[in-house]
Design a protein around this motif. Sequence first.
Motif, short mmCIF file in Angstrom:
data_model
loop_
_atom_site.label_atom_id
_atom_site.label_comp_id
_atom_site.label_asym_id
_atom_site.label_seq_id
_atom_site.Cartn_x
_atom_site.Cartn_y
_atom_site.Cartn_z
N ASN A 117 0.83 -1.21 0.00
CA ASN A 117 0.00 0.00 0.00
C ASN A 117 0.86 1.26 0.00
OD1 ASN A 117 -2.68 1.54 0.70
ND2 ASN A 117 -1.22 2.17 2.25
N LEU A 118 1.92 1.26 0.83
CA LEU A 118 2.77 2.44 0.90
C LEU A 118 3.53 2.65 -0.41
CD1 LEU A 118 3.77 4.79 2.57
CD2 LEU A 118 5.53 3.30 3.53
N ALA A 119 3.99 1.57 -1.01
CA ALA A 119 4.66 1.69 -2.30
C ALA A 119 3.74 2.30 -3.34
CB ALA A 119 5.14 0.31 -2.76
N LEU A 124 0.97 9.36 -5.52
CA LEU A 124 0.98 10.75 -5.07
C LEU A 124 2.26 11.48 -5.46
CD1 LEU A 124 -0.53 10.18 -1.50
CD2 LEU A 124 -1.72 11.01 -3.54
N ALA A 125 3.15 10.76 -6.14
CA ALA A 125 4.43 11.32 -6.58
C ALA A 125 5.15 12.03 -5.42
CB ALA A 125 4.20 12.30 -7.73
N LEU A 126 5.26 11.33 -4.30
CA LEU A 126 5.86 11.91 -3.11
C LEU A 126 7.37 12.06 -3.27
CD1 LEU A 126 3.97 10.04 -0.23
CD2 LEU A 126 3.41 12.24 -1.30
N ASP A 127 7.89 13.10 -2.68
CA ASP A 127 9.33 13.33 -2.63
C ASP A 127 9.90 12.43 -1.53
OD1 ASP A 127 11.91 14.18 -2.41
OD2 ASP A 127 11.44 16.31 -2.20
N GLU A 128 10.54 11.34 -1.92
CA GLU A 128 11.01 10.38 -0.93
C GLU A 128 12.14 10.93 -0.07
OE1 GLU A 128 11.09 6.17 -1.65
OE2 GLU A 128 10.33 6.47 -3.69
N ASP A 129 12.80 11.98 -0.50
CA ASP A 129 13.83 12.60 0.32
C ASP A 129 13.23 13.21 1.59
OD1 ASP A 129 15.84 11.92 -1.43
OD2 ASP A 129 15.80 13.84 -2.50
N LYS A 130 11.92 13.46 1.55
CA LYS A 130 11.25 14.05 2.71
C LYS A 130 10.69 12.98 3.65
CE LYS A 130 9.98 18.37 0.40
NZ LYS A 130 8.86 19.25 -0.01
N ALA A 183 12.09 2.56 3.49
CA ALA A 183 12.40 1.13 3.44
C ALA A 183 11.14 0.29 3.30
CB ALA A 183 13.16 0.72 4.71
N VAL A 184 10.06 0.70 3.97
CA VAL A 184 8.79 -0.03 3.84
C VAL A 184 8.27 0.08 2.41
CG1 VAL A 184 6.38 -0.11 4.59
CG2 VAL A 184 8.19 0.20 6.29
N ALA A 185 8.34 1.28 1.83
CA ALA A 185 7.89 1.46 0.45
C ALA A 185 8.72 0.61 -0.51
CB ALA A 185 7.95 2.93 0.07
N GLU A 186 10.04 0.60 -0.31
CA GLU A 186 10.91 -0.21 -1.16
C GLU A 186 10.60 -1.69 -1.00
OE1 GLU A 186 13.70 -1.03 -4.04
OE2 GLU A 186 12.73 0.87 -3.48
N ARG A 187 10.31 -2.09 0.21
CA ARG A 187 9.93 -3.48 0.46
C ARG A 187 8.67 -3.83 -0.32
NH1 ARG A 187 11.16 -7.13 4.51
NH2 ARG A 187 9.51 -8.49 5.31
N GLY A 188 7.71 -2.92 -0.33
CA GLY A 188 6.48 -3.15 -1.07
C GLY A 188 6.71 -3.27 -2.56
N ARG A 189 7.63 -2.47 -3.09
CA ARG A 189 7.93 -2.55 -4.52
C ARG A 189 8.54 -3.90 -4.88
NH1 ARG A 189 10.58 2.48 -3.35
NH2 ARG A 189 9.14 4.23 -3.68
N ASN A 190 9.26 -4.48 -3.95
CA ASN A 190 9.96 -5.73 -4.23
C ASN A 190 9.10 -6.97 -4.06
OD1 ASN A 190 12.38 -4.43 -4.86
ND2 ASN A 190 13.05 -4.40 -2.74
N PHE A 199 10.56 2.74 19.36
CA PHE A 199 10.22 2.37 17.99
C PHE A 199 10.83 3.40 17.03
CE2 PHE A 199 6.83 0.47 20.53
CZ PHE A 199 6.87 -0.85 20.08
N PRO A 200 12.16 3.46 16.96
CA PRO A 200 12.80 4.45 16.09
C PRO A 200 12.50 4.18 14.62
CG PRO A 200 14.41 2.83 16.82
CD PRO A 200 13.14 2.55 17.59
N MET A 201 12.49 5.25 13.84
CA MET A 201 12.25 5.13 12.41
C MET A 201 13.40 5.71 11.60
SD MET A 201 8.11 5.81 12.23
CE MET A 201 8.11 5.74 10.44
N ASP A 202 14.57 5.80 12.23
CA ASP A 202 15.75 6.35 11.55
C ASP A 202 16.64 5.26 10.98
OD1 ASP A 202 16.62 5.28 13.92
OD2 ASP A 202 17.79 7.04 14.54
N HIS A 203 16.04 4.14 10.61
CA HIS A 203 16.79 2.99 10.10
C HIS A 203 15.94 2.30 9.02
CE1 HIS A 203 14.20 -0.04 12.09
NE2 HIS A 203 14.01 0.94 12.96
N GLY A 204 16.49 1.27 8.39
CA GLY A 204 15.77 0.59 7.32
C GLY A 204 15.46 -0.86 7.59
N ASP A 205 15.58 -1.31 8.84
CA ASP A 205 15.33 -2.71 9.17
C ASP A 205 13.85 -2.92 9.45
OD1 ASP A 205 15.32 -5.33 10.03
OD2 ASP A 205 17.14 -5.13 11.24
#
Length: 468
Positions: free
Chosen positions: A312-314, A320-326, A333-340, A385-391
């Motif tokens: 869903n996030l992917a 919505l053409a979101l700026d992923e840098d933001k 990482a969750v969005a990339e996981r969804g794409r894969n 529950f930090p979100m500053d990582h990609g695990d």
Amino acid sequence: MANQMKEQDATALARAIATGVLSAGEAMEAALAAAQNWRSLGAISYLDAQLGRANAARSQDATSAPFAGVPSLFKDLGGPCAGLPIRLGSRAFANASQQPDSELAYRLRKAGLNFFGTTTVPEFGLALASEPASGPIAHHPFDAALSPAGSSGGAAAAVASGIVAIAHATDAGGSIRVPAATCGLIGLKPSRGAMPSGPHFGNYLAGIASEFALCRSVRDAARLFPLLEGRTEGFVPDLAMMSGELSSSLRIGVVSGDLADFPVTSERMQTVVDAAHFLETRGHAVSEIAADRLAPLVAASACAFDRIISVNLACAVEALALDEDKLEPLTRAVAERGRNFNATTLYDAMNGAVSATHMLWQIFHNIDVLIMPMLARAPLPLGSFPMDHGDVEAHWHRMTAFAPYAGLGNISGFPALSLPFGEDMAGLPLAIQLMAPMGADRLLLALGERLEKDRRWQHKFPVAGLNQ
């Protein structure tokens, strides 16, 4: 300051307004003052005092609504709600435009609630804490070093502190019930199909998400539920007329033992036993359900949640053409996981969820209500529950370890109710979760009211406007 639960809720505030003890305008001013006094709590992400006052002024003549004049806050996720920007806790939506009311927001207003702001959420609701990089960070009202959880953490903090007596909330993996459990509130995740989710979507997150509210009493939840349910015009059946009545003798299943991978503290398991004993002494039949029996259902729910949320996030990022840098690292990482994930991976997980739901139905052939722990342990410190990582897998595992049984209600679509039933040595609430088959929302609320009458939990702070 301990206050009797039924004297410090939205129903009591509505009654005070209806009888002229205070006006809707005075109630709003009290809420705005409380919001300022509790500013360091970080519960409110956006506040519009002018909007709140205008809504209160319009409600002066609408005194017939059950919650007429009661100030409230809308979660910064879900909706939309007219006059309020919904930013999903994300810098990518910093300039989000306001939109007309969703059907649910319309019904909440019709019930009499006056919105004046939005509550803090983690970015895209991806954590059981509410600490978005965009700020503010939501703190627990009983201990500022703790988190009120998430993703409806800001809403829970606002209601528990008494800024408002009731607030909008959403739940796709425990996001209503977990914050309710940490803050001593009532959190109902309604049956799939009971609440409207349009007009923008009718099967949001493949049906696992639901919207309702965080409340200070079961009676508030029971009073609000019929004002919102039914006529959903979605992809699931309208269950508004299917809820059961509280009979003199229910068959109560009680989860016993531990899940091998997700243990629960003995104190919280004892609370489940205490609640079951309370009901047994009032004529209900109690039987044990081994935690091991639920283990494959918990695993299937976690798998389906992962796949559905990620895909869903992917899709959302692309659509919505979101700026992923933001976006925060974990969100990316969750969005990339969804794409894969390929289609068969998603299908297998959703099919597994269907099988798990069937297994849960088999359990309910012999019981009417299932009681289990809502949380595995006490409210967690900020930063858990930090979100500053990609695990992503480690993040999901932390969430399941904190609330192992939360996902069962979302994946199955069954209604689930979190309510406090005592407090620990630190004065923090001990919560249980009640679950029943699809459509039995009223049954859960009726049973919850019976448990609430034992008054094992009392609110720590009065509601703004009722503390005079």
